[in-house]
Design a protein around this motif. Structure first.
Motif, PDB file in Angstrom:
ATOM      1  N   GLY A   1      90.884 -73.370 -15.444  1.00  0.00           N
ATOM      2  CA  GLY A   1      91.068 -71.949 -15.680  1.00  0.00           C
ATOM      3  C   GLY A   1      90.125 -71.154 -14.793  1.00  0.00           C
ATOM      4  N   VAL A   2      90.653 -70.123 -14.166  1.00  0.00           N
ATOM      5  CA  VAL A   2      89.844 -69.207 -13.351  1.00  0.00           C
ATOM      6  C   VAL A   2      90.136 -67.809 -13.877  1.00  0.00           C
ATOM      7  N   ASN A   3      89.250 -67.328 -14.731  1.00  0.00           N
ATOM      8  CA  ASN A   3      89.501 -66.071 -15.439  1.00  0.00           C
ATOM      9  C   ASN A   3      88.644 -64.950 -14.889  1.00  0.00           C
ATOM     10  N   ILE A   4      89.199 -63.745 -14.855  1.00  0.00           N
ATOM     11  CA  ILE A   4      88.427 -62.557 -14.550  1.00  0.00           C
ATOM     12  C   ILE A   4      88.620 -61.551 -15.667  1.00  0.00           C
ATOM     13  N   SER A   5      87.620 -60.693 -15.842  1.00  0.00           N
ATOM     14  CA  SER A   5      87.739 -59.648 -16.852  1.00  0.00           C
ATOM     15  C   SER A   5      86.894 -58.450 -16.445  1.00  0.00           C
ATOM     16  N   THR A   6      87.332 -57.286 -16.871  1.00  0.00           N
ATOM     17  CA  THR A   6      86.578 -56.050 -16.745  1.00  0.00           C
ATOM     18  C   THR A   6      86.750 -55.305 -18.059  1.00  0.00           C
ATOM     19  N   VAL A   7      85.684 -55.260 -18.839  1.00  0.00           N
ATOM     20  CA  VAL A   7      85.756 -54.704 -20.186  1.00  0.00           C
ATOM     21  C   VAL A   7      84.695 -53.625 -20.358  1.00  0.00           C
TER      22      VAL A   7
ATOM     23  N   PRO B   1      74.998 -48.086 -27.460  1.00  0.00           N
ATOM     24  CA  PRO B   1      75.843 -49.283 -27.510  1.00  0.00           C
ATOM     25  C   PRO B   1      76.947 -49.333 -26.465  1.00  0.00           C
ATOM     26  N   ARG B   2      77.102 -48.291 -25.643  1.00  0.00           N
ATOM     27  CA  ARG B   2      78.160 -48.313 -24.635  1.00  0.00           C
ATOM     28  C   ARG B   2      77.828 -49.325 -23.544  1.00  0.00           C
ATOM     29  N   PHE B   3      78.878 -49.979 -23.031  1.00  0.00           N
ATOM     30  CA  PHE B   3      78.656 -51.019 -22.034  1.00  0.00           C
ATOM     31  C   PHE B   3      79.840 -51.121 -21.085  1.00  0.00           C
ATOM     32  N   PHE B   4      79.577 -51.806 -19.970  1.00  0.00           N
ATOM     33  CA  PHE B   4      80.591 -52.207 -18.988  1.00  0.00           C
ATOM     34  C   PHE B   4      80.248 -53.629 -18.581  1.00  0.00           C
ATOM     35  N   ALA B   5      81.255 -54.485 -18.477  1.00  0.00           N
ATOM     36  CA  ALA B   5      81.016 -55.854 -18.026  1.00  0.00           C
ATOM     37  C   ALA B   5      82.205 -56.329 -17.213  1.00  0.00           C
ATOM     38  N   THR B   6      81.921 -56.972 -16.099  1.00  0.00           N
ATOM     39  CA  THR B   6      82.971 -57.547 -15.272  1.00  0.00           C
ATOM     40  C   THR B   6      82.482 -58.886 -14.746  1.00  0.00           C
ATOM     41  N   GLY B   7      83.406 -59.831 -14.551  1.00  0.00           N
ATOM     42  CA  GLY B   7      82.970 -61.131 -14.070  1.00  0.00           C
ATOM     43  C   GLY B   7      84.112 -62.094 -13.866  1.00  0.00           C
ATOM     44  N   ILE B   8      83.717 -63.274 -13.405  1.00  0.00           N
ATOM     45  CA  ILE B   8      84.637 -64.388 -13.203  1.00  0.00           C
ATOM     46  C   ILE B   8      84.067 -65.590 -13.942  1.00  0.00           C
TER      47      ILE B   8
ATOM     48  N   ALA C   1      90.642 -54.056 -27.403  1.00  0.00           N
ATOM     49  CA  ALA C   1      90.100 -52.831 -27.979  1.00  0.00           C
ATOM     50  C   ALA C   1      88.701 -53.150 -28.483  1.00  0.00           C
ATOM     51  N   ASP C   2      87.791 -52.184 -28.411  1.00  0.00           N
ATOM     52  CA  ASP C   2      86.463 -52.462 -28.945  1.00  0.00           C
ATOM     53  C   ASP C   2      86.486 -52.326 -30.470  1.00  0.00           C
ATOM     54  N   HIS C   3      85.319 -52.447 -31.093  1.00  0.00           N
ATOM     55  CA  HIS C   3      85.287 -52.528 -32.563  1.00  0.00           C
ATOM     56  C   HIS C   3      85.784 -51.252 -33.220  1.00  0.00           C
ATOM     57  N   SER C   4      85.796 -50.137 -32.482  1.00  0.00           N
ATOM     58  CA  SER C   4      86.291 -48.874 -33.040  1.00  0.00           C
ATOM     59  C   SER C   4      87.796 -48.741 -32.927  1.00  0.00           C
ATOM     60  N   GLY C   5      88.422 -49.640 -32.174  1.00  0.00           N
ATOM     61  CA  GLY C   5      89.852 -49.562 -31.931  1.00  0.00           C
ATOM     62  C   GLY C   5      90.217 -48.875 -30.636  1.00  0.00           C
ATOM     63  N   ALA C   6      89.241 -48.341 -29.915  1.00  0.00           N
ATOM     64  CA  ALA C   6      89.518 -47.659 -28.645  1.00  0.00           C
ATOM     65  C   ALA C   6      89.842 -48.677 -27.557  1.00  0.00           C
ATOM     66  N   PRO C   7      90.698 -48.333 -26.584  1.00  0.00           N
ATOM     67  CA  PRO C   7      90.991 -49.251 -25.483  1.00  0.00           C
ATOM     68  C   PRO C   7      89.702 -49.654 -24.761  1.00  0.00           C
ATOM     69  N   GLY C   8      89.628 -50.933 -24.393  1.00  0.00           N
ATOM     70  CA  GLY C   8      88.375 -51.430 -23.823  1.00  0.00           C
ATOM     71  C   GLY C   8      88.543 -52.362 -22.652  1.00  0.00           C
ATOM     72  N   GLY C   9      89.569 -52.148 -21.835  1.00  0.00           N
ATOM     73  CA  GLY C   9      89.747 -52.994 -20.660  1.00  0.00           C
ATOM     74  C   GLY C   9      90.435 -54.306 -20.990  1.00  0.00           C
ATOM     75  N   GLY C  10      90.257 -55.294 -20.135  1.00  0.00           N
ATOM     76  CA  GLY C  10      90.897 -56.588 -20.346  1.00  0.00           C
ATOM     77  C   GLY C  10      90.650 -57.518 -19.186  1.00  0.00           C
ATOM     78  N   GLY C  11      91.591 -58.413 -18.960  1.00  0.00           N
ATOM     79  CA  GLY C  11      91.403 -59.401 -17.905  1.00  0.00           C
ATOM     80  C   GLY C  11      92.665 -60.184 -17.636  1.00  0.00           C
ATOM     81  N   THR C  12      92.514 -61.205 -16.817  1.00  0.00           N
ATOM     82  CA  THR C  12      93.632 -62.070 -16.453  1.00  0.00           C
ATOM     83  C   THR C  12      93.188 -63.519 -16.494  1.00  0.00           C
ATOM     84  N   MET C  13      93.935 -64.331 -17.239  1.00  0.00           N
ATOM     85  CA  MET C  13      93.746 -65.772 -17.233  1.00  0.00           C
ATOM     86  C   MET C  13      94.591 -66.374 -16.112  1.00  0.00           C
ATOM     87  N   SER C  14      94.016 -67.292 -15.357  1.00  0.00           N
ATOM     88  CA  SER C  14      94.759 -68.076 -14.369  1.00  0.00           C
ATOM     89  C   SER C  14      94.520 -69.539 -14.709  1.00  0.00           C
ATOM     90  N   VAL C  15      95.559 -70.220 -15.163  1.00  0.00           N
ATOM     91  CA  VAL C  15      95.426 -71.598 -15.636  1.00  0.00           C
ATOM     92  C   VAL C  15      96.394 -72.488 -14.872  1.00  0.00           C
TER      93      VAL C  15
END
Length: 284
Positions: A74-80, A99-106, A50-64
């Motif tokens: 670890g090979v992690n991906i996220s889309t927040v 302040p709105r944003f989108f970020a995705t990566g590995i 959740a972002d700082h306001s408490g609203a849902p804000g995406g997530g990701g997956t850890m692969s360890v």
């Protein structure tokens, strides 16, 4: 349900596909080593934020994976997405205005069992505020450097950069050398590679193509370096050098690394953020 635009979706899909291919290549290395111990396999764990306001804000997956070649990888991906905290927004290009944003990566870090096999880091990402850009890179971190490995690593990324812009490699190699420098120790973290950020040439397709090429180059280069050395014998002295080097690696990631700070400031998963830390390290 949050809807992403075509570029955001394409970037997130690429990072997910690259994750799957890298995990398969690393599990193949585990199979190739041989021996009595069972080969390692990745375990995946998803997380949401959740972002700082408490609203849902995406997530990701850890692969360890913890295996017989990879002591910990670890090979992690996220889309927040969401909104940055107002103070942190001032530090991000284009976010002070909105302040709105989108970020995705590995993000990938591998710490190896055999001290003769180099550790490695790679990440690529796409970030959108009122501006949009790609960033990332890859750097080789051998506890016991081998000149031929370093030369081949740099040659591969030079070729990758040259396919897109002849100015990229000298710029991004120098940026890597500067960024991955442990100032309080006055020593480089490893043997370098490339690092780039805020890549927004005005041609989104070209920037995305370069970012994909960084991932392809990593996938085509690093597993071959692992194969060179994973069967070599090693001594207690070699292990001691490896663990001392890991101490330096840890210091950099906790003191200087921007990705660590970004994850902590945006409410990311703590285990995923600190995935880069080695399982065992030593300090004098």
């Amino acid at each position: 349900m949050t809807t992403f635009d075509a570029r955001q979706t394409a970037a997130a899909d690429w990072f997910r596909t690259l994750r799957d291919r890298i995990c398969a290549a690393f599990e193949a290395l585990e199979d190739d080593l041989g021996g009595d111990a069972a080969p390692g396999r990745f375990e995946r764990r998803s997380w949401e934020r959740a972002d700082h306001s408490g609203a849902p804000g995406g997530g990701g997956t850890m692969s360890v994976m913890k295996g017989r070649v990879f002591e910990k990888v670890g090979v992690n991906i996220s889309t927040v997405h969401g909104a940055f905290d107002p103070e942190f927004a001032k530090t991000i290009p284009g976010a002070a205005e909105d302040p709105r944003f989108f970020a995705t990566g590995i993000s990938l870090v591998a710490h190896m069992v055999n001290p003769h096999v180099p550790a490695v880091h790679m990440n690529t990402r796409y970030l959108v505020t009122t501006k949009a850009w790609f960033g990332g890179g890859a750097d080789l971190n051998p506890p016991i450097p081998v000149e031929a490995d370093t030369a081949d690593w740099h040659a591969a990324f030079k070729a990758s950069c040259d396919r897109h812009d002849p100015d990229y490699f000298p710029r991004f190699k120098a940026w890597c050398d500067e960024y991955f420098f442990i100032k309080h120790r006055n020593v480089a973290r490893g043997q370098g590679g490339i690092f780039y950020d805020q890549l927004a040439s005005g041609d989104w397709d070209a920037d995305f193509a370069f970012t994909r090429d960084v991932g392809e180059t990593f996938l085509g280069t690093y597993p071959e370096l692992v194969r060179r050395h994973m069967h070599e014998d090693w001594t207690a002295e070699d292990r001691a050098r490896q663990l001392a080097y890991r101490g330096l690696y840890t210091e950099f990631n906790l003191v200087y690394d921007r990705g660590t700070l970004f994850g902590l400031k945006t409410g990311g998963n703590i285990d995923a953020i600190l995935m880069s830390l080695p399982p065992v390290a030593t300090w004098e």
